[in-house]
Design a protein around this motif. Sequence first.
Motif, PDB file in Angstrom:
ATOM      1  N   ILE A 150       0.682  -1.211   0.109  1.00 15.99           N
ATOM      2  CA  ILE A 150       0.047  -0.091   0.017  1.00 15.99           C
ATOM      3  C   ILE A 150       0.918   1.341   0.205  1.00 15.99           C
ATOM      4  CG2 ILE A 150      -1.756  -1.030   1.021  1.00 15.99           C
ATOM      5  CD1 ILE A 150      -0.791   0.410   3.216  1.00 15.99           C
ATOM      6  N   ASP A 151       0.242   2.471  -0.688  1.00 17.48           N
ATOM      7  CA  ASP A 151       1.208   4.206  -0.495  1.00 17.48           C
ATOM      8  C   ASP A 151       0.098   4.723  -1.003  1.00 17.48           C
ATOM      9  OD1 ASP A 151       5.290   4.307  -0.828  1.00 17.48           O
ATOM     10  OD2 ASP A 151       2.677   6.004  -1.276  1.00 17.48           O
ATOM     11  N   LEU A 152       0.114   5.406  -0.633  1.00 18.35           N
ATOM     12  CA  LEU A 152      -0.608   7.018  -1.343  1.00 18.35           C
ATOM     13  C   LEU A 152      -0.527   7.414  -1.677  1.00 18.35           C
ATOM     14  CD1 LEU A 152      -2.992   7.863   0.431  1.00 18.35           C
ATOM     15  CD2 LEU A 152      -1.942   9.959   1.219  1.00 18.35           C
ATOM     16  N   SER A 153       0.422   6.989  -2.789  1.00 16.10           N
ATOM     17  CA  SER A 153       0.896   7.930  -4.298  1.00 16.10           C
ATOM     18  C   SER A 153       0.685   7.310  -5.370  1.00 16.10           C
ATOM     19  CB  SER A 153       2.415   8.078  -4.501  1.00 16.10           C
ATOM     20  OG  SER A 153       2.274   8.284  -5.695  1.00 16.10           O
ATOM     21  N   PRO A 154      -0.529   8.218  -5.762  1.00 13.51           N
ATOM     22  CA  PRO A 154      -1.163   6.711  -6.799  1.00 13.51           C
ATOM     23  C   PRO A 154       0.088   6.740  -7.962  1.00 13.51           C
ATOM     24  CG  PRO A 154      -2.587   8.402  -6.115  1.00 13.51           C
ATOM     25  CD  PRO A 154      -1.116   9.439  -5.663  1.00 13.51           C
ATOM     26  N   ARG A 155       0.758   7.756  -8.270  1.00 18.69           N
ATOM     27  CA  ARG A 155       2.063   7.277  -9.354  1.00 18.69           C
ATOM     28  C   ARG A 155       2.623   5.806  -8.560  1.00 18.69           C
ATOM     29  NH1 ARG A 155       2.730   6.560 -13.126  1.00 18.69           N
ATOM     30  NH2 ARG A 155       5.107   8.125 -13.480  1.00 18.69           N
ATOM     31  N   MET A 156       3.184   6.411  -7.464  1.00 21.86           N
ATOM     32  CA  MET A 156       4.384   5.115  -6.790  1.00 21.86           C
ATOM     33  C   MET A 156       3.131   4.035  -7.444  1.00 21.86           C
ATOM     34  SD  MET A 156       7.068   5.641  -6.365  1.00 21.86           S
ATOM     35  CE  MET A 156       8.076   6.379  -4.790  1.00 21.86           C
ATOM     36  N   VAL A 157       2.447   3.577  -6.260  1.00 16.07           N
ATOM     37  CA  VAL A 157       1.040   2.444  -6.698  1.00 16.07           C
ATOM     38  C   VAL A 157       1.177   2.048  -7.891  1.00 16.07           C
ATOM     39  CG1 VAL A 157      -0.957   1.502  -6.495  1.00 16.07           C
ATOM     40  CG2 VAL A 157       0.051   2.904  -5.113  1.00 16.07           C
ATOM     41  N   GLU A 158       1.081   2.386  -8.787  1.00 18.84           N
ATOM     42  CA  GLU A 158       0.874   2.649 -10.603  1.00 18.84           C
ATOM     43  C   GLU A 158       1.690   2.011 -11.296  1.00 18.84           C
ATOM     44  OE1 GLU A 158      -0.273   4.624 -14.379  1.00 18.84           O
ATOM     45  OE2 GLU A 158      -0.191   5.884 -12.753  1.00 18.84           O
ATOM     46  N   ALA A 159       2.884   2.496 -10.505  1.00 19.34           N
ATOM     47  CA  ALA A 159       4.521   1.966 -11.082  1.00 19.34           C
ATOM     48  C   ALA A 159       5.050   1.182 -10.561  1.00 19.34           C
ATOM     49  CB  ALA A 159       5.846   3.170 -10.827  1.00 19.34           C
ATOM     50  N   CYS A 160       4.244   0.673  -9.386  1.00 18.06           N
ATOM     51  CA  CYS A 160       4.884  -0.624  -8.778  1.00 18.06           C
ATOM     52  C   CYS A 160       4.440  -1.776  -8.991  1.00 18.06           C
ATOM     53  CB  CYS A 160       4.329  -0.471  -6.893  1.00 18.06           C
ATOM     54  SG  CYS A 160       4.549  -1.888  -6.168  1.00 18.06           S
ATOM     55  N   ALA A 161       2.495  -1.576  -9.650  1.00 16.87           N
ATOM     56  CA  ALA A 161       2.151  -2.459  -9.658  1.00 16.87           C
ATOM     57  C   ALA A 161       2.756  -2.881 -11.050  1.00 16.87           C
ATOM     58  CB  ALA A 161       0.187  -2.038  -9.756  1.00 16.87           C
ATOM     59  N   ALA A 162       3.134  -2.020 -12.550  1.00 17.35           N
ATOM     60  CA  ALA A 162       3.771  -2.531 -13.601  1.00 17.35           C
ATOM     61  C   ALA A 162       4.757  -3.422 -13.543  1.00 17.35           C
ATOM     62  CB  ALA A 162       4.017  -1.389 -14.043  1.00 17.35           C
ATOM     63  N   ASP A 163       5.695  -3.211 -12.203  1.00 16.52           N
ATOM     64  CA  ASP A 163       6.747  -3.952 -11.854  1.00 16.52           C
ATOM     65  C   ASP A 163       6.896  -4.880 -11.726  1.00 16.52           C
ATOM     66  OD1 ASP A 163       8.108  -1.582 -12.564  1.00 16.52           O
ATOM     67  OD2 ASP A 163       8.564  -0.625 -10.381  1.00 16.52           O
ATOM     68  N   ILE A 164       5.493  -4.798 -10.104  1.00 16.27           N
ATOM     69  CA  ILE A 164       5.826  -6.529  -9.979  1.00 16.27           C
ATOM     70  C   ILE A 164       4.738  -7.338 -11.360  1.00 16.27           C
ATOM     71  CG2 ILE A 164       3.203  -7.430  -8.259  1.00 16.27           C
ATOM     72  CD1 ILE A 164       5.326  -6.290  -7.057  1.00 16.27           C
ATOM     73  N   ALA A 165       4.028  -7.245 -12.265  1.00 11.73           N
ATOM     74  CA  ALA A 165       3.495  -7.879 -13.560  1.00 11.73           C
ATOM     75  C   ALA A 165       5.042  -8.182 -14.214  1.00 11.73           C
ATOM     76  CB  ALA A 165       2.301  -6.545 -14.133  1.00 11.73           C
ATOM     77  N   GLY A 166       5.409  -6.867 -14.395  1.00 12.54           N
ATOM     78  CA  GLY A 166       6.626  -7.055 -15.560  1.00 12.54           C
ATOM     79  C   GLY A 166       7.819  -8.450 -14.549  1.00 12.54           C
ATOM     80  N   LEU A 167       7.089  -8.613 -12.933  1.00 11.97           N
ATOM     81  CA  LEU A 167       7.944  -9.973 -12.507  1.00 11.97           C
ATOM     82  C   LEU A 167       7.379 -11.030 -12.308  1.00 11.97           C
ATOM     83  CD1 LEU A 167      10.027  -7.791  -9.214  1.00 11.97           C
ATOM     84  CD2 LEU A 167      10.760  -8.655 -11.330  1.00 11.97           C
ATOM     85  N   GLY A 168       6.294 -10.852 -13.013  1.00 15.97           N
ATOM     86  CA  GLY A 168       5.237 -12.104 -12.763  1.00 15.97           C
ATOM     87  C   GLY A 168       5.388 -12.287 -11.813  1.00 15.97           C
ATOM     88  N   LEU A 169       4.603 -11.954 -10.742  1.00 16.00           N
ATOM     89  CA  LEU A 169       4.419 -12.233  -9.547  1.00 16.00           C
ATOM     90  C   LEU A 169       3.004 -12.152  -9.323  1.00 16.00           C
ATOM     91  CD1 LEU A 169       7.115 -10.238  -7.560  1.00 16.00           C
ATOM     92  CD2 LEU A 169       7.330 -12.575  -7.970  1.00 16.00           C
ATOM     93  N   PRO A 170       2.452 -13.185  -9.206  1.00 18.17           N
ATOM     94  CA  PRO A 170       1.067 -13.314  -8.731  1.00 18.17           C
ATOM     95  C   PRO A 170      -0.079 -13.153  -7.467  1.00 18.17           C
ATOM     96  CG  PRO A 170       1.942 -15.691  -9.436  1.00 18.17           C
ATOM     97  CD  PRO A 170       2.778 -14.396  -9.299  1.00 18.17           C
ATOM     98  N   ASN A 171       1.758 -13.066  -6.499  1.00 23.82           N
ATOM     99  CA  ASN A 171       0.997 -13.317  -5.206  1.00 23.82           C
ATOM    100  C   ASN A 171       1.217 -11.826  -4.581  1.00 23.82           C
ATOM    101  OD1 ASN A 171       3.567 -13.594  -5.312  1.00 23.82           O
ATOM    102  ND2 ASN A 171       3.880 -14.567  -3.569  1.00 23.82           N
ATOM    103  N   VAL A 172       0.503 -11.125  -5.014  1.00 21.79           N
ATOM    104  CA  VAL A 172       0.931  -9.511  -4.813  1.00 21.79           C
ATOM    105  C   VAL A 172      -0.138  -8.626  -5.589  1.00 21.79           C
ATOM    106  CG1 VAL A 172       2.274  -7.406  -4.854  1.00 21.79           C
ATOM    107  CG2 VAL A 172       3.503  -9.325  -4.380  1.00 21.79           C
ATOM    108  N   ASP A 173      -0.875  -8.038  -4.282  1.00 21.95           N
ATOM    109  CA  ASP A 173      -1.794  -6.923  -5.227  1.00 21.95           C
ATOM    110  C   ASP A 173      -1.220  -6.067  -4.532  1.00 21.95           C
ATOM    111  OD1 ASP A 173      -3.952  -5.523  -2.832  1.00 21.95           O
ATOM    112  OD2 ASP A 173      -3.344  -8.118  -2.131  1.00 21.95           O
TER     113      ASP A 173
END
Length: 280
Positions: A78-101
Amino acid sequence: MDLTERAAKSARVVAVFDRVADVYDNVGVPWFTPIAEQLVRAAAPVGGERALDVGCGRGAATVALARAVGPGGHVTGIDLSPRMVEACAADIAGLGLPNVDVQVLDASSPSLPPAAYELVVSSLVVFFLPDPLAALSAWRRLLVPGGRLAISTFAARDQVWEAVDATFRPYLPAGLLDARTTGAAGPFSSDTGVEELVAAAGYTDVRTIHFDIEVTFTDVEQWYVFSRSHGQRAMWDAIASTDHDTVKTIAGDRLEQARGTDGRIHLHQQVRCTLAACPI
């Protein structure tokens, strides 16, 4: 600090991290990732656990947690910065980690189910919050009985780094001279201060470990880019543009004292990890 002041402080922090989201921990100077990875190792996640990363940024601790708890576990960042969350979600997707939201939520009072996690981790976040004690108490309620907390804060740094940071002070408004963040005073100035803060939030078995991080820069320009890629960007933004070159020049002269025989600038920071448990 009343509610209006707290909201204003949070908004300022969000604005800074929204601005740096694209370059955060991504300018060729390892910093947040090694700190977060050390914190996660100290927290000792177990396969199959549910973990929460508070103030996840670009996911340095989130990724380490996801790999540690494995496919049978789950990590929420969790993070209060929408841009940070957006970037984090993209990084997580790129790493193929399905056990993260990853979610946009306020670290001060996350709207998450109680007793939903075995582990709460927060790397270099708690000193930014308007009311650290209230936040730590809120995180405790998210843990199962016997769950664990692991947070990192800054401890001592070398004299050159202290001198470089002191370059900013004459140019900054009083609102940015927050002793909690610098660790110059208040609970974040000592191991005991942080331990007492965590204990006051209702945790038990509170203890501290340390590790050292060495940061190297090829030159002053790389330090300058690095300093504008994270929370220190707020300092640059607060300094009049006509003073930027002066601050950079003075800081550069001080950085030269840390140039090694390899031609690179070497700075050292001690990081404090405070570990604790939720009462059973």
